[in-house]
Motif scaffolding. Sequence first.
Motif, PDB file in Angstrom:
ATOM      1  N   VAL A 221       0.843  -1.202   0.000  1.00 11.60           N
ATOM      2  CA  VAL A 221       0.000   0.000   0.000  1.00 11.60           C
ATOM      3  C   VAL A 221       0.877   1.249   0.000  1.00 11.60           C
ATOM      4  N   ARG A 222       1.971   1.219   0.737  1.00 13.13           N
ATOM      5  CA  ARG A 222       2.880   2.368   0.788  1.00 13.13           C
ATOM      6  C   ARG A 222       3.645   2.576  -0.516  1.00 13.13           C
ATOM      7  N   SER A 223       3.554   1.629  -1.439  1.00 11.10           N
ATOM      8  CA  SER A 223       4.192   1.790  -2.745  1.00 11.10           C
ATOM      9  C   SER A 223       3.260   2.417  -3.765  1.00 11.10           C
ATOM     10  N   THR A 224       2.034   2.737  -3.364  1.00 10.12           N
ATOM     11  CA  THR A 224       1.041   3.257  -4.292  1.00 10.12           C
ATOM     12  C   THR A 224       1.085   4.779  -4.361  1.00 10.12           C
ATOM     13  N   SER A 225       0.415   5.295  -5.377  1.00 14.00           N
ATOM     14  CA  SER A 225       0.310   6.747  -5.522  1.00 14.00           C
ATOM     15  C   SER A 225      -0.790   7.327  -4.652  1.00 14.00           C
ATOM     16  N   PHE A 226      -1.724   6.490  -4.170  1.00 15.28           N
ATOM     17  CA  PHE A 226      -2.877   7.038  -3.446  1.00 15.28           C
ATOM     18  C   PHE A 226      -2.710   7.017  -1.925  1.00 15.28           C
ATOM     19  N   LEU A 227      -1.892   6.112  -1.376  1.00 13.97           N
ATOM     20  CA  LEU A 227      -1.632   6.112   0.069  1.00 13.97           C
ATOM     21  C   LEU A 227      -0.130   5.895   0.330  1.00 13.97           C
ATOM     22  N   PRO A 228       0.718   6.742  -0.228  1.00 16.69           N
ATOM     23  CA  PRO A 228       2.159   6.615   0.019  1.00 16.69           C
ATOM     24  C   PRO A 228       2.502   7.093   1.430  1.00 16.69           C
ATOM     25  N   PRO A 229       3.722   6.855   1.881  1.00 15.92           N
ATOM     26  CA  PRO A 229       4.107   7.281   3.233  1.00 15.92           C
ATOM     27  C   PRO A 229       3.837   8.757   3.536  1.00 15.92           C
ATOM     28  N   PRO A 230       4.103   9.711   2.628  1.00 19.50           N
ATOM     29  CA  PRO A 230       3.818  11.110   2.972  1.00 19.50           C
ATOM     30  C   PRO A 230       2.332  11.388   3.214  1.00 19.50           C
ATOM     31  N   VAL A 231       1.448  10.577   2.630  1.00 19.97           N
ATOM     32  CA  VAL A 231       0.013  10.759   2.843  1.00 19.97           C
ATOM     33  C   VAL A 231      -0.421  10.125   4.158  1.00 19.97           C
ATOM     34  N   LEU A 232       0.042   8.931   4.444  1.00 20.85           N
ATOM     35  CA  LEU A 232      -0.288   8.288   5.724  1.00 20.85           C
ATOM     36  C   LEU A 232       0.320   9.058   6.887  1.00 20.85           C
ATOM     37  N   ALA A 233       1.549   9.506   6.709  1.00 27.64           N
ATOM     38  CA  ALA A 233       2.230  10.391   7.666  1.00 27.64           C
ATOM     39  C   ALA A 233       2.021   9.929   9.108  1.00 27.64           C
ATOM     40  N   GLY A 234       1.519  10.828   9.959  1.00 25.55           N
ATOM     41  CA  GLY A 234       1.393  10.539  11.378  1.00 25.55           C
ATOM     42  C   GLY A 234       0.328   9.530  11.736  1.00 25.55           C
ATOM     43  N   ARG A 235      -0.471   9.104  10.758  1.00 29.92           N
ATOM     44  CA  ARG A 235      -1.526   8.124  11.035  1.00 29.92           C
ATOM     45  C   ARG A 235      -1.155   6.727  10.540  1.00 29.92           C
ATOM     46  N   ALA A 236       0.127   6.529  10.197  1.00 32.16           N
ATOM     47  CA  ALA A 236       0.564   5.247   9.652  1.00 32.16           C
ATOM     48  C   ALA A 236       0.331   4.097  10.629  1.00 32.16           C
ATOM     49  N   ALA A 237       0.654   4.292  11.896  1.00 32.81           N
ATOM     50  CA  ALA A 237       0.469   3.221  12.881  1.00 32.81           C
ATOM     51  C   ALA A 237      -1.004   2.875  13.039  1.00 32.81           C
ATOM     52  N   GLU A 238      -1.871   3.889  13.012  1.00 34.61           N
ATOM     53  CA  GLU A 238      -3.314   3.654  13.095  1.00 34.61           C
ATOM     54  C   GLU A 238      -3.802   2.856  11.896  1.00 34.61           C
ATOM     55  N   PHE A 239      -3.295   3.229  10.714  1.00 37.02           N
ATOM     56  CA  PHE A 239      -3.663   2.496   9.502  1.00 37.02           C
ATOM     57  C   PHE A 239      -3.235   1.032   9.612  1.00 37.02           C
TER      58      PHE A 239
END
Length: 272
Positions: A221-239
């Motif tokens: 999912v983090r390799s995609t254009s729609f939910l990359p690491p900069p988009v998940l950002a501070g909510r990555a652990a929640e995701f």
Amino acid sequence: MVDEMKFEPDLYRGTAGHYDRFRPPYPEAMIADLVRRAAPSGHGRLLDLACGTGQLAFPLHGRFAEVRAVDAEPDMTEVVRAKAIAMGADHVRAVTARAEDLCAEPESFELIVIGNAFHRLDRSLTARRAHTWLEPGGHLALCWSTSPWAGPRDWQRALDGLLRAWQDALGVSGRVPPGWAQARQRDPDRDVLSRAGFEPVERHEFSVEHHWTIREIAGHVRSTSFLPPPVLAGRAAEFDAELTAELGRHTVDDRLTESVSVAYELARRPRD
């Protein structure tokens, strides 16, 4: 002919490490079939457009005297460069450029490949330019593979719903232009290639079973254009926690099984 969809630049910024690690490789059977049909001489040149981290360039590099791997994202081409050095593949050259802006010599490539990316390019312009870059009799291959959230299994439907919910919650549903798939249906790739002078356009399909862990799905999912690491950002652990809870109900021996559909469309520049 319809207007091309416009994808914003830098959609893959910050994804290169995940892209290289968590994108399943194209199956060996597809690579072997492509080599058999394109029949490279062993002395020619390969051009991999929108190359990512080299998912096509590296499986094919042994069949060519020179490989040019081109991507608009500097992070991607940096990974290609590092991998080429690590394996001693001095003939693999990484170039940071948009496919539409690339400067290449006419009639200088035996094979041009584009993996899971033709829909993101200006297809008509890229097809016309690729036609001029190919040697007479050379081939263009558009390679495709399905995504884990696009299948019929219960876990795939659950994953698709989760990803859509997170895109809505983060306000990023518009990162990928709505209607891009319909635009391709109205003006199919084979028609775009035919207008550019390619003939024929043949489709060759394969299927391979792939087994995921939930951690690997999170990386993918983090390799995609729609939910990359900069988009998940501070909510990555929640995701990750929600992903684990949702998909954990579907694992068998801690694995999720997918039947990946893979295909390539092969077109040839006619000989003079």
